[in-house]
Structures are given as structure tokens and as C-alpha cells.
Design a protein around this motif. Structure first.
Motif, PDB file in Angstrom:
ATOM      1  N   SER A 179       0.719  -1.217  -0.009  1.00 20.11           N
ATOM      2  CA  SER A 179       0.000  -0.061   0.000  1.00 20.11           C
ATOM      3  C   SER A 179       0.829   1.302  -0.058  1.00 20.11           C
ATOM      4  O   SER A 179       0.526   2.323  -0.625  1.00 20.11           O
ATOM      5  CB  SER A 179      -1.053  -0.002   1.223  1.00 20.11           C
ATOM      6  OG  SER A 179      -0.347  -0.273   2.448  1.00 20.11           O
ATOM      7  N   LYS A 180       1.982   1.335   0.638  1.00 21.87           N
ATOM      8  CA  LYS A 180       2.990   2.495   0.655  1.00 21.87           C
ATOM      9  C   LYS A 180       3.356   2.561  -0.749  1.00 21.87           C
ATOM     10  O   LYS A 180       3.517   3.769  -1.491  1.00 21.87           O
ATOM     11  CB  LYS A 180       4.169   2.342   1.575  1.00 21.87           C
ATOM     12  CG  LYS A 180       5.103   3.212   1.505  1.00 21.87           C
ATOM     13  CD  LYS A 180       4.280   4.396   2.148  1.00 21.87           C
ATOM     14  CE  LYS A 180       5.438   5.670   2.753  1.00 21.87           C
ATOM     15  NZ  LYS A 180       6.146   6.079   1.481  1.00 21.87           N
ATOM     16  N   ASN A 181       3.621   1.418  -1.628  1.00 23.54           N
ATOM     17  CA  ASN A 181       4.069   1.864  -2.998  1.00 23.54           C
ATOM     18  C   ASN A 181       3.236   2.466  -3.590  1.00 23.54           C
ATOM     19  O   ASN A 181       3.175   3.446  -4.532  1.00 23.54           O
ATOM     20  CB  ASN A 181       4.429   0.561  -3.641  1.00 23.54           C
ATOM     21  CG  ASN A 181       5.760   0.039  -2.872  1.00 23.54           C
ATOM     22  OD1 ASN A 181       6.307   0.575  -2.495  1.00 23.54           O
ATOM     23  ND2 ASN A 181       5.679  -1.467  -3.297  1.00 23.54           N
ATOM     24  N   ALA A 182       1.760   1.939  -3.458  1.00 24.07           N
ATOM     25  CA  ALA A 182       0.803   2.600  -4.111  1.00 24.07           C
ATOM     26  C   ALA A 182       0.631   4.177  -3.676  1.00 24.07           C
ATOM     27  O   ALA A 182       0.205   4.883  -4.508  1.00 24.07           O
ATOM     28  CB  ALA A 182      -0.659   1.952  -3.779  1.00 24.07           C
ATOM     29  N   MET A 183       0.534   4.427  -2.389  1.00 22.74           N
ATOM     30  CA  MET A 183       0.532   5.795  -1.825  1.00 22.74           C
ATOM     31  C   MET A 183       1.582   6.608  -2.494  1.00 22.74           C
ATOM     32  O   MET A 183       1.268   8.102  -2.739  1.00 22.74           O
ATOM     33  CB  MET A 183       0.682   5.714  -0.263  1.00 22.74           C
ATOM     34  CG  MET A 183       0.697   7.278   0.153  1.00 22.74           C
ATOM     35  SD  MET A 183       0.341   6.998   2.016  1.00 22.74           S
ATOM     36  CE  MET A 183      -1.083   6.683   2.290  1.00 22.74           C
ATOM     37  N   ASP A 184       2.692   6.238  -2.688  1.00 22.12           N
ATOM     38  CA  ASP A 184       3.771   6.817  -3.299  1.00 22.12           C
ATOM     39  C   ASP A 184       3.640   7.179  -4.853  1.00 22.12           C
ATOM     40  O   ASP A 184       4.378   8.131  -5.496  1.00 22.12           O
ATOM     41  CB  ASP A 184       4.963   6.344  -3.021  1.00 22.12           C
ATOM     42  CG  ASP A 184       5.329   6.259  -1.246  1.00 22.12           C
ATOM     43  OD1 ASP A 184       4.721   7.291  -0.718  1.00 22.12           O
ATOM     44  OD2 ASP A 184       6.293   5.722  -0.929  1.00 22.12           O
ATOM     45  N   GLY A 185       2.618   6.373  -5.360  1.00 20.28           N
ATOM     46  CA  GLY A 185       2.633   6.511  -6.894  1.00 20.28           C
ATOM     47  C   GLY A 185       3.551   5.883  -7.496  1.00 20.28           C
ATOM     48  O   GLY A 185       3.875   6.448  -8.690  1.00 20.28           O
ATOM     49  N   LEU A 186       4.215   4.938  -7.128  1.00 19.45           N
ATOM     50  CA  LEU A 186       5.272   4.219  -7.873  1.00 19.45           C
ATOM     51  C   LEU A 186       4.716   3.266  -8.796  1.00 19.45           C
ATOM     52  O   LEU A 186       3.578   2.960  -8.804  1.00 19.45           O
ATOM     53  CB  LEU A 186       6.119   3.395  -6.861  1.00 19.45           C
ATOM     54  CG  LEU A 186       6.815   3.817  -5.620  1.00 19.45           C
ATOM     55  CD1 LEU A 186       7.668   2.883  -4.660  1.00 19.45           C
ATOM     56  CD2 LEU A 186       7.785   5.033  -5.956  1.00 19.45           C
ATOM     57  N   ASP A 187       5.669   2.850  -9.620  1.00 20.94           N
ATOM     58  CA  ASP A 187       5.149   2.157 -11.074  1.00 20.94           C
ATOM     59  C   ASP A 187       4.661   0.733 -10.296  1.00 20.94           C
ATOM     60  O   ASP A 187       5.147   0.369  -9.457  1.00 20.94           O
ATOM     61  CB  ASP A 187       6.426   1.714 -11.869  1.00 20.94           C
ATOM     62  CG  ASP A 187       5.881   1.215 -13.050  1.00 20.94           C
ATOM     63  OD1 ASP A 187       5.996  -0.358 -13.190  1.00 20.94           O
ATOM     64  OD2 ASP A 187       5.546   1.759 -14.112  1.00 20.94           O
ATOM     65  N   ARG A 188       3.509   0.288 -10.919  1.00 15.57           N
ATOM     66  CA  ARG A 188       2.861  -0.797 -10.440  1.00 15.57           C
ATOM     67  C   ARG A 188       3.727  -2.175 -10.680  1.00 15.57           C
ATOM     68  O   ARG A 188       3.588  -3.337  -9.577  1.00 15.57           O
ATOM     69  CB  ARG A 188       1.524  -1.149 -11.044  1.00 15.57           C
ATOM     70  CG  ARG A 188       0.692  -0.024 -10.910  1.00 15.57           C
ATOM     71  CD  ARG A 188      -0.695  -0.270 -11.725  1.00 15.57           C
ATOM     72  NE  ARG A 188      -1.671   0.826 -11.303  1.00 15.57           N
ATOM     73  CZ  ARG A 188      -2.976   0.937 -11.743  1.00 15.57           C
ATOM     74  NH1 ARG A 188      -3.268  -0.101 -12.579  1.00 15.57           N
ATOM     75  NH2 ARG A 188      -3.480   2.141 -11.499  1.00 15.57           N
ATOM     76  N   SER A 189       4.675  -2.102 -11.233  1.00 11.80           N
ATOM     77  CA  SER A 189       5.458  -3.289 -11.575  1.00 11.80           C
ATOM     78  C   SER A 189       6.329  -3.662 -10.208  1.00 11.80           C
ATOM     79  O   SER A 189       6.850  -4.807  -9.959  1.00 11.80           O
ATOM     80  CB  SER A 189       6.344  -3.209 -12.799  1.00 11.80           C
ATOM     81  OG  SER A 189       7.270  -2.192 -12.773  1.00 11.80           O
ATOM     82  N   VAL A 190       6.588  -2.544  -9.300  1.00  9.92           N
ATOM     83  CA  VAL A 190       7.338  -2.551  -8.417  1.00  9.92           C
ATOM     84  C   VAL A 190       6.692  -3.524  -7.090  1.00  9.92           C
ATOM     85  O   VAL A 190       7.443  -4.146  -6.239  1.00  9.92           O
ATOM     86  CB  VAL A 190       7.818  -1.226  -7.759  1.00  9.92           C
ATOM     87  CG1 VAL A 190       8.362  -1.159  -6.304  1.00  9.92           C
ATOM     88  CG2 VAL A 190       8.400  -0.310  -8.507  1.00  9.92           C
ATOM     89  N   SER A 191       5.258  -3.639  -7.267  1.00  4.53           N
ATOM     90  CA  SER A 191       4.651  -4.226  -6.217  1.00  4.53           C
ATOM     91  C   SER A 191       4.194  -5.750  -6.792  1.00  4.53           C
ATOM     92  O   SER A 191       3.552  -6.222  -5.882  1.00  4.53           O
ATOM     93  CB  SER A 191       3.434  -3.701  -5.794  1.00  4.53           C
ATOM     94  OG  SER A 191       3.532  -2.176  -5.459  1.00  4.53           O
ATOM     95  N   LEU A 192       4.654  -6.066  -7.638  1.00  5.76           N
ATOM     96  CA  LEU A 192       4.638  -7.361  -8.082  1.00  5.76           C
ATOM     97  C   LEU A 192       4.821  -8.555  -7.004  1.00  5.76           C
ATOM     98  O   LEU A 192       4.318  -9.634  -7.022  1.00  5.76           O
ATOM     99  CB  LEU A 192       5.195  -7.745  -9.641  1.00  5.76           C
ATOM    100  CG  LEU A 192       4.705  -7.034 -10.472  1.00  5.76           C
ATOM    101  CD1 LEU A 192       5.366  -7.280 -11.990  1.00  5.76           C
ATOM    102  CD2 LEU A 192       3.149  -7.249 -10.760  1.00  5.76           C
ATOM    103  N   ASP A 193       6.231  -8.202  -6.524  1.00  4.07           N
ATOM    104  CA  ASP A 193       6.661  -9.077  -5.387  1.00  4.07           C
ATOM    105  C   ASP A 193       5.841  -9.436  -4.306  1.00  4.07           C
ATOM    106  O   ASP A 193       5.153 -10.511  -3.830  1.00  4.07           O
ATOM    107  CB  ASP A 193       7.981  -8.965  -4.971  1.00  4.07           C
ATOM    108  CG  ASP A 193       9.038  -9.090  -5.786  1.00  4.07           C
ATOM    109  OD1 ASP A 193       8.741  -9.742  -6.824  1.00  4.07           O
ATOM    110  OD2 ASP A 193      10.229  -8.438  -5.837  1.00  4.07           O
ATOM    111  N   GLU A 194       4.953  -8.288  -3.889  1.00  2.00           N
ATOM    112  CA  GLU A 194       4.264  -8.051  -2.853  1.00  2.00           C
ATOM    113  C   GLU A 194       2.850  -8.879  -3.166  1.00  2.00           C
ATOM    114  O   GLU A 194       2.099  -9.672  -2.328  1.00  2.00           O
ATOM    115  CB  GLU A 194       3.897  -6.737  -2.282  1.00  2.00           C
ATOM    116  CG  GLU A 194       5.004  -6.169  -1.659  1.00  2.00           C
ATOM    117  CD  GLU A 194       6.074  -5.868  -2.353  1.00  2.00           C
ATOM    118  OE1 GLU A 194       5.852  -5.375  -3.562  1.00  2.00           O
ATOM    119  OE2 GLU A 194       7.357  -5.553  -1.625  1.00  2.00           O
TER     120      GLU A 194
END
Length: 219
Positions: A179-194
Motif C-alpha cells: 500500500s505504501k508503494n501505491a500511496m507514493d505513486g510508484l510504478d505498479r510493477s514494483v509491487s509485483l513481489d508483494e
């Protein structure tokens, strides 16, 4: 009646019972709304990291209150009746599906009210909502399984807390990072591991529930 028919019947039964009483759902909603409002009165403004962590803490305790009753509220007579009309797998599947639906409803209401009270900009709102929905499904599957195990013990409330701790802490760490990655607006591919870890946890928990619950149900 086949497995699918039993699951549909049991889910319908859960919804009808909840609709007739409403006290459980109303109590959980009151808890979520009042907790968020008290946090607002206490903090007024909070930074994004605290905003995210505080939301998941609220959702964690709301999940415990919502799902702990899954098996703990069932008396011996009702359990015997279920044993005579449905298989153990149908019962655990119906409980998991019903609790997932309950948590999805609760999480949508919670994030809407939380965002309204604490006006914090989210970089990727749709992806953050996805993390909230994924967390709701994970909480529902984990706590349903643990509630089923704990219901067979005398001090079931304490046992549920002990059993859930080693599972829920890694889950919270993954959800907060996602959720922090989404909050920061990072590229969605960054959260694939999670996302992969969350899927793996849910698959493992549901598989274990289907394998172990029939043995618990016979006891």
C-alpha cells in the motif's frame, strides 16, 4: 446435495442470519467509524507513513472483531446440525467466502471514511484500493482458519491471538509495503513481489484449511 450446493446454502444462511440481527455488522461499523474519528481528534494531521500504518492497524482489529465470531458463536447444537447436513469442506469454504464478502464491504466503507476524515493524497488511488481489497481477503482467510482451530479449545480467544500472531505479522509487513508503494505513486510493477506473496499466503492458508478442518470438525 453436492459441495457447491452446500456452500451456496450455507452462505445464504450466514447472510440471512446477519441481516436479521445486524448487531454484529453495526457494532463493527461503529468500531471502525469511532476509531477513525478518535484518531482524527488526537492527531488532526499525520504524515503519509503514519497514515498508512494507522489504517492497517484499524483494519486489523476490525477484522479480528468481525471474523472471530465465525465459529466462536456457534453452539454445540448448531454445530451438530451442520455436521448432519453438510460436509466439513463446505462449511469452511462457506465461512471463508462469507467473511471475505463481509471484509470487502467493511474495508470499502473504512477506506472511504478514513480518506474523508484524514485528507491525505494517494499517488495511485486504484492501486491502493486494490491493496486494501487484497488485505481484506487475506485477513478473512487467515482469521477464518484460526477461528475454526481456536473454537475447539476452551480458552479460544487467547488461542486465536497466539495462533494468529506468527501469520498476521508477515502479512501486515507485506500489506504495508504494498500500500505504501501505491500511496507514493510508484510504478505498479514494483509491487509485483508483494502481490505474489499475498497470493501465496492465501493459497497456502485456504489449502491448509481444506486439509485440516475436516479432522477438527469430526472432534
Amino acid at each position: 446435495m453436492d459441495l457447491l450446493g452446500q456452500v451456496r446454502y450455507l452462505i445464504k444462511k450466514e447472510i440471512v442470519l446477519e441481516w436479521r440481527s445486524k448487531y454484529a455488522l453495526n457494532g463493527i461499523l461503529l468500531y471502525v467509524v469511532s476509531t477513525i474519528f478518535v484518531c482524527y481528534l488526537s492527531f488532526k494531521q499525520i504524515n503519509p507513513v503514519t497514515w498508512n500504518a494507522l489504517f492497517w492497524i484499524i483494519m486489523l482489529f476490525a477484522s479480528v472483531n468481525a471474523i472471530a465470531k465465525s465459529f466462536l458463536q456457534e453452539n454445540k447444537g448448531r454445530q451438530l446440525y451442520y455436521y448432519s447436513i453438510a460436509s466439513a469442506r463446505a462449511i469452511i469454504i462457506s465461512k471463508i467466502i462469507y467473511n471475505i464478502l463481509l471484509m470487502l464491504l467493511l474495508s470499502v466503507i473504512a477506506i472511504a471514511f478514513y480518506s474523508l476524515v484524514f485528507n491525505n493524497p494517494i499517488g495511485d488511488p486504484l492501486f491502493y484500493l486494490l491493496s486494501v481489497l487484497a488485505g481484506s481477503i487475506s485477513f478473512a482467510s487467515v482469521f477464518t482458519m484460526i477461528s475454526g482451530i481456536a473454537s475447539k479449545a476452551n480458552n479460544s480467544g487467547a488461542l486465536m491471538a497466539i495462533l494468529s500472531f506468527p501469520v498476521i505479522i508477515p502479512l501486515l509487513i507485506v500489506l504495508i509495503k504494498f500500500s505504501k508503494n501505491a500511496m507514493d505513486g510508484l510504478d505498479r510493477s514494483v509491487s509485483l513481489d508483494e502481490i505474489g506473496v499475498l497470493l501465496a499466503i492465501n493459497i497456502i492458508v485456504i489449502t491448509i484449511s481444506l486439509l485440516l478442518f475436516p479432522f477438527l470438525w469430526r472432534d
